[in-house]
Scaffold this motif. Sequence first.
Motif, PDB file in Angstrom:
ATOM      1  N   THR A 133     -31.758  16.006 -17.582  1.00  0.00           N
ATOM      2  CA  THR A 133     -33.134  16.500 -17.434  1.00  0.00           C
ATOM      3  C   THR A 133     -34.145  15.358 -17.507  1.00  0.00           C
ATOM      4  OG1 THR A 133     -33.259  17.028 -19.792  1.00  0.00           O
ATOM      5  CG2 THR A 133     -32.638  18.807 -18.299  1.00  0.00           C
ATOM      6  N   ARG A 134     -33.890  14.373 -18.350  1.00  0.00           N
ATOM      7  CA  ARG A 134     -34.819  13.242 -18.504  1.00  0.00           C
ATOM      8  C   ARG A 134     -34.984  12.484 -17.186  1.00  0.00           C
ATOM      9  NH1 ARG A 134     -34.516   7.837 -19.417  1.00  0.00           N
ATOM     10  NH2 ARG A 134     -32.258   7.881 -19.531  1.00  0.00           N
ATOM     11  N   LEU A 135     -33.888  12.301 -16.472  1.00  0.00           N
ATOM     12  CA  LEU A 135     -33.912  11.563 -15.212  1.00  0.00           C
ATOM     13  C   LEU A 135     -34.242  12.440 -14.008  1.00  0.00           C
ATOM     14  CD1 LEU A 135     -30.725   9.391 -15.853  1.00  0.00           C
ATOM     15  CD2 LEU A 135     -33.123   8.661 -16.036  1.00  0.00           C
ATOM     16  N   GLY A 136     -34.407  13.743 -14.227  1.00  0.00           N
ATOM     17  CA  GLY A 136     -34.750  14.653 -13.130  1.00  0.00           C
ATOM     18  C   GLY A 136     -33.602  14.913 -12.162  1.00  0.00           C
ATOM     19  N   LYS A 137     -32.369  14.755 -12.617  1.00  0.00           N
ATOM     20  CA  LYS A 137     -31.203  14.961 -11.746  1.00  0.00           C
ATOM     21  C   LYS A 137     -31.043  16.410 -11.320  1.00  0.00           C
ATOM     22  CE  LYS A 137     -29.924  10.693 -11.721  1.00  0.00           C
ATOM     23  NZ  LYS A 137     -29.957   9.888 -10.513  1.00  0.00           N
ATOM     24  N   TYR A 138     -31.621  17.342 -12.075  1.00  0.00           N
ATOM     25  CA  TYR A 138     -31.563  18.753 -11.696  1.00  0.00           C
ATOM     26  C   TYR A 138     -32.302  18.987 -10.376  1.00  0.00           C
ATOM     27  CZ  TYR A 138     -36.225  18.804 -13.743  1.00  0.00           C
ATOM     28  OH  TYR A 138     -37.527  18.527 -14.042  1.00  0.00           O
ATOM     29  N   LYS A 139     -33.224  18.102 -10.018  1.00  0.00           N
ATOM     30  CA  LYS A 139     -33.967  18.222  -8.762  1.00  0.00           C
ATOM     31  C   LYS A 139     -33.148  17.714  -7.586  1.00  0.00           C
ATOM     32  CE  LYS A 139     -38.440  17.386 -10.940  1.00  0.00           C
ATOM     33  NZ  LYS A 139     -39.563  16.432 -11.024  1.00  0.00           N
ATOM     34  N   SER A 140     -32.407  16.642  -7.815  1.00  0.00           N
ATOM     35  CA  SER A 140     -31.679  15.996  -6.721  1.00  0.00           C
ATOM     36  C   SER A 140     -30.174  16.222  -6.776  1.00  0.00           C
ATOM     37  CB  SER A 140     -31.948  14.491  -6.757  1.00  0.00           C
ATOM     38  OG  SER A 140     -31.471  13.936  -7.970  1.00  0.00           O
ATOM     39  N   GLU A 141     -29.724  17.017  -7.726  1.00  0.00           N
ATOM     40  CA  GLU A 141     -28.303  17.308  -7.932  1.00  0.00           C
ATOM     41  C   GLU A 141     -27.484  16.038  -8.135  1.00  0.00           C
ATOM     42  OE1 GLU A 141     -26.639  20.132  -5.221  1.00  0.00           O
ATOM     43  OE2 GLU A 141     -28.472  21.317  -5.181  1.00  0.00           O
ATOM     44  N   GLY A 142     -28.086  15.067  -8.797  1.00  0.00           N
ATOM     45  CA  GLY A 142     -27.374  13.836  -9.115  1.00  0.00           C
ATOM     46  C   GLY A 142     -26.535  13.994 -10.360  1.00  0.00           C
ATOM     47  N   ASP A 143     -25.822  12.937 -10.705  1.00  0.00           N
ATOM     48  CA  ASP A 143     -24.942  12.978 -11.866  1.00  0.00           C
ATOM     49  C   ASP A 143     -25.578  12.197 -13.012  1.00  0.00           C
ATOM     50  OD1 ASP A 143     -22.661  13.724 -13.241  1.00  0.00           O
ATOM     51  OD2 ASP A 143     -21.615  11.868 -12.731  1.00  0.00           O
ATOM     52  N   ALA A 144     -25.540  12.755 -14.201  1.00  0.00           N
ATOM     53  CA  ALA A 144     -26.026  12.093 -15.417  1.00  0.00           C
ATOM     54  C   ALA A 144     -25.415  12.817 -16.610  1.00  0.00           C
ATOM     55  CB  ALA A 144     -27.551  12.138 -15.481  1.00  0.00           C
ATOM     56  N   SER A 145     -25.541  12.202 -17.763  1.00  0.00           N
ATOM     57  CA  SER A 145     -24.963  12.763 -18.982  1.00  0.00           C
ATOM     58  C   SER A 145     -25.636  14.076 -19.378  1.00  0.00           C
ATOM     59  CB  SER A 145     -25.106  11.763 -20.130  1.00  0.00           C
ATOM     60  OG  SER A 145     -24.710  12.348 -21.350  1.00  0.00           O
ATOM     61  N   HIS A 146     -24.818  14.997 -19.862  1.00  0.00           N
ATOM     62  CA  HIS A 146     -25.313  16.278 -20.370  1.00  0.00           C
ATOM     63  C   HIS A 146     -25.312  16.295 -21.902  1.00  0.00           C
ATOM     64  CE1 HIS A 146     -25.474  18.302 -16.471  1.00  0.00           C
ATOM     65  NE2 HIS A 146     -24.370  17.643 -16.188  1.00  0.00           N
ATOM     66  N   GLU A 147     -25.102  15.138 -22.542  1.00  0.00           N
ATOM     67  CA  GLU A 147     -25.116  15.040 -23.999  1.00  0.00           C
ATOM     68  C   GLU A 147     -26.554  15.047 -24.504  1.00  0.00           C
ATOM     69  OE1 GLU A 147     -22.486  15.087 -26.142  1.00  0.00           O
ATOM     70  OE2 GLU A 147     -21.407  15.575 -24.297  1.00  0.00           O
ATOM     71  N   PRO A 148     -26.834  15.782 -25.588  1.00  0.00           N
ATOM     72  CA  PRO A 148     -28.198  15.797 -26.135  1.00  0.00           C
ATOM     73  C   PRO A 148     -28.672  14.396 -26.521  1.00  0.00           C
ATOM     74  CG  PRO A 148     -26.868  17.517 -27.146  1.00  0.00           C
ATOM     75  CD  PRO A 148     -25.928  16.658 -26.337  1.00  0.00           C
ATOM     76  N   ILE A 149     -29.952  14.146 -26.286  1.00  0.00           N
ATOM     77  CA  ILE A 149     -30.587  12.887 -26.670  1.00  0.00           C
ATOM     78  C   ILE A 149     -31.380  13.142 -27.940  1.00  0.00           C
ATOM     79  CG2 ILE A 149     -32.300  11.149 -26.032  1.00  0.00           C
ATOM     80  CD1 ILE A 149     -31.681  11.797 -23.096  1.00  0.00           C
ATOM     81  N   SER A 150     -31.208  12.273 -28.935  1.00  0.00           N
ATOM     82  CA  SER A 150     -31.973  12.427 -30.177  1.00  0.00           C
ATOM     83  C   SER A 150     -33.368  11.836 -29.995  1.00  0.00           C
ATOM     84  CB  SER A 150     -31.248  11.770 -31.349  1.00  0.00           C
ATOM     85  OG  SER A 150     -31.083  10.399 -31.119  1.00  0.00           O
ATOM     86  N   ILE A 151     -34.331  12.460 -30.668  1.00  0.00           N
ATOM     87  CA  ILE A 151     -35.732  12.043 -30.593  1.00  0.00           C
ATOM     88  C   ILE A 151     -36.187  11.696 -32.000  1.00  0.00           C
ATOM     89  CG2 ILE A 151     -38.071  12.784 -30.014  1.00  0.00           C
ATOM     90  CD1 ILE A 151     -36.696  14.871 -28.143  1.00  0.00           C
ATOM     91  N   ASN A 152     -36.665  10.468 -32.183  1.00  0.00           N
ATOM     92  CA  ASN A 152     -37.132  10.005 -33.488  1.00  0.00           C
ATOM     93  C   ASN A 152     -38.633  10.241 -33.585  1.00  0.00           C
ATOM     94  OD1 ASN A 152     -37.437   8.796 -35.942  1.00  0.00           O
ATOM     95  ND2 ASN A 152     -36.918   6.739 -35.263  1.00  0.00           N
ATOM     96  N   VAL A 153     -39.051  11.049 -34.553  1.00  0.00           N
ATOM     97  CA  VAL A 153     -40.466  11.379 -34.759  1.00  0.00           C
ATOM     98  C   VAL A 153     -40.918  10.776 -36.079  1.00  0.00           C
ATOM     99  CG1 VAL A 153     -42.152  13.233 -35.008  1.00  0.00           C
ATOM    100  CG2 VAL A 153     -40.192  13.538 -33.492  1.00  0.00           C
ATOM    101  N   SER A 154     -41.955   9.945 -36.025  1.00  0.00           N
ATOM    102  CA  SER A 154     -42.538   9.339 -37.223  1.00  0.00           C
ATOM    103  C   SER A 154     -43.886   9.992 -37.524  1.00  0.00           C
ATOM    104  CB  SER A 154     -42.738   7.833 -37.010  1.00  0.00           C
ATOM    105  OG  SER A 154     -41.497   7.198 -36.819  1.00  0.00           O
ATOM    106  N   CYS A 155     -44.464   9.627 -38.660  1.00  0.00           N
ATOM    107  CA  CYS A 155     -45.763  10.171 -39.069  1.00  0.00           C
ATOM    108  C   CYS A 155     -46.823   9.917 -37.997  1.00  0.00           C
ATOM    109  CB  CYS A 155     -46.228   9.523 -40.364  1.00  0.00           C
ATOM    110  SG  CYS A 155     -45.210   9.910 -41.777  1.00  0.00           S
ATOM    111  N   GLY A 156     -47.489  10.983 -37.579  1.00  0.00           N
ATOM    112  CA  GLY A 156     -48.582  10.856 -36.633  1.00  0.00           C
ATOM    113  C   GLY A 156     -48.173  10.623 -35.194  1.00  0.00           C
TER     114      GLY A 156
END
Length: 152
Positions: free
Chosen positions: A116-139
């Motif tokens: 989803t990050r690379l927009g492969k769902y639009k072009s039917e390309g191949d990319a990882s389907h593993e969840p990506i972790s997001i680091n959130v800091s204060c503010g």
Amino acid sequence: MFIIKTKKWNCYFLLTLLLIMNSFNQLANKNCKGVIKGVIVYSGEGVPSDLIIVATDTLTKKEYSTKEHETSKANNDFHFTLIVPKGVYYVYAETNDFVDTLHHTIKQRGYYTDYTRLGKYKSEGDASHEPISINVSCGDTIKNITTGDFWK
């Protein structure tokens, strides 16, 4: 004798001051929040009415969710905003939209992935389907999180 008492008093004063500062620091960290903003993609027409966006803390497994999403008039995207404490998260869209042949309602999860990050769902390309972790800091405001990889 006066100098010894003063030094002792100074030590107690400094120790008390450090304890107070540490308490304020811990309180500030507990109230520390960040924001995750993004777009929902879905593999069907529109977005199901029961769809929620969830951020799961990778350490504590605590979940934060929202059912609210806005449709952008400019590009017809569905946008979401989550407010979460500082931490590391997996973000996904969840729906009860799928019913199997025995009429069981099944929850589906579509994570934020490279697909989803690379927009492969639009072009039917191949990319990882593993969840990506997001680091959130204060503010922090983390933007451009495209969640909804239901294509696994």
